[in-house]
Design an enzyme around this catalytic site. Sequence first.
Site, PDB file in Angstrom:
ATOM      1  N   GLU A 244     -93.813  47.191 -11.505  1.00 61.39           N
ATOM      2  CA  GLU A 244     -94.161  46.238 -10.541  1.00 61.39           C
ATOM      3  C   GLU A 244     -93.478  46.566  -9.091  1.00 61.39           C
ATOM      4  OE1 GLU A 244     -90.768  44.095 -12.663  1.00 61.39           O
ATOM      5  OE2 GLU A 244     -92.406  45.455 -12.876  1.00 61.39           O
TER       6      GLU A 244
ATOM      7  N   HIS B 263     -89.996  49.242 -14.568  1.00 61.29           N
ATOM      8  CA  HIS B 263     -90.443  48.090 -13.845  1.00 61.29           C
ATOM      9  C   HIS B 263     -91.564  48.678 -13.050  1.00 61.29           C
ATOM     10  CE1 HIS B 263     -87.819  44.757 -15.115  1.00 61.29           C
ATOM     11  NE2 HIS B 263     -86.830  45.776 -15.271  1.00 61.29           N
TER      12      HIS B 263
ATOM     13  N   CYS C 239     -90.043  46.002 -19.674  1.00 58.79           N
ATOM     14  CA  CYS C 239     -88.379  46.104 -20.084  1.00 58.79           C
ATOM     15  C   CYS C 239     -88.330  45.205 -21.182  1.00 58.79           C
ATOM     16  CB  CYS C 239     -87.721  45.566 -18.857  1.00 58.79           C
ATOM     17  SG  CYS C 239     -85.985  45.658 -18.906  1.00 58.79           S
TER      18      CYS C 239
END
Length: 542
Positions: free
Chosen positions: A517, A515, A379
């Site tokens: 994750e 993202h 990001c």
Amino acid sequence: MATNYIFVTGGVVSSLGKGIAAASLAALLEARGLNVTIMKLDPYINVDPGTMSPTQHGEVFVTQDGAETDLDLGHYERFIRTKMTKRNNFTTGKIYSEVLRKERRGDYLGATIQVIPHITNEIKARVIDGAAGYDVAIIEVGGTVGDIESLPFLEALRQLAVQVGRERTIFMHLTLVPYIPTAGEVKTKPTQHSVKELLSIGIQPDVLICRSDRMIPANERSKIALFCNVPEKAVISLKDVESIYQIPALLQSQGLDEFVCNRFHLEGKPADLSEWEQVLYRQANPTGEVTIGMVGKYVELPDAYKSVNEALKHAGLTNRLTVHIKYIDSQDVETKGTDVLKDLDGILVPGGFGYRGVEGKILTAQYARENNIPYLGICLGMQTALIEYARNVAGMKDANSSEFVKDCAYPVIGLITEWQDAEGNVEQRSENSDLGGTMRLGAQQCHLIEGSKARELYGKETIEERHRHRYEVNNTLLPQIEAAGLKVTGLSADRKLVEIIEVPNHPWFVACQFHPEFTSTPRDGHPLFAGFVKAAKENQKK
């Protein structure tokens, strides 16, 4: 088939791990072949955590359908296969907003709006809606029993238990059973008082999860069962463990999943925890270790990067490595220089908002690029990497983001004023839009360029990843940066937005606007994190 409900509450103190306990029980039930979901009810008045400070609340977890939610939903997705949605998390603020909207619209036909029945009815309706279609729905109530804020939620769940039938509901209460070193014993009185508090609002717990730093002796469990009016087999000892992924097996060893299935008359195979056993084996038997520097703005609270932390650990499991995370404040890079980045095997720059510490992130990207250190930008970490490349390689000395500097000569990052959502609808924003709920949110498709590291890691042409941002690469200035060598290796489905960039002639420099994750799990990992940690290990050989 009707849904069965497990309501999870906490007592004595906060931060006992209700979310982990709920997720672990869900993992056990899923391992028995049951279809399980988990919901989180947050008592705070914010509509969602999207505009809350990361250093106060921790990470904002983004769901597949674009909800900005509590970080506990990240735990849920890491423990079970069910994907969370907007229906899995709601707050006091969201409930009151909806009730007030209905009142203004005239839905209540002039009635006096009250906490009971209007607020509690709205809570019940949302719980029933979110639980529909599942064998078991686990509902976690945030906060601690006795808090004023959580009373409407507890009253709503008490009513719901009466309406659906107690044979289809379980109240599971987490309490603290502290060990007093001077006395040489654990103390059960706090648990008794916590249960008394629950009883005062009409809730009799069916299961007690007793948190302690050690296993609770059988005689103390018997005492808790007797004075709290709970079967002894439903008093579960949950001690501190080295890894949260040990908890499903710990709960199973005490028969919690069997108790739940018997209570609900659910038939299912014995829980198959072989995948979790494999996770724990890899965790306990690493073949090496790496040190990753995480250069961020909110490092004083590691939970601000909870999913990133976990994704790095998952990548360690994939590569049979122990991952040590060194947290570095990006402002320290500005004031102390890049010496704080020495002796790192890899550098990760996560997301963030606002100008504070951004120049430190830009210096970090430069250091990683010039010193051939594996770099993963996420990001804002991608945006700062692009700004750095524009300034120092493409000759755009004044390059910056319009988020930070409104009138710079080269606004290489700009506000997205228009984009296409997952359904193909066009959304529009301006600088005057509200901060909350106005970003590009949720899962979006990304097209990967042939021959890129990203394409090699994912092993396919089209991927889907989750987003949370309102600024993007400025396409009008992109050709000048690409001419200087930077590679765009991932694009949005309509090919209009840059999703991934890579630096050529570098061992491993990949940055993404999304993202990754949020979709990493201990059982499956994530290709970007796995590739990054592998590159960090290879960097040690130099």
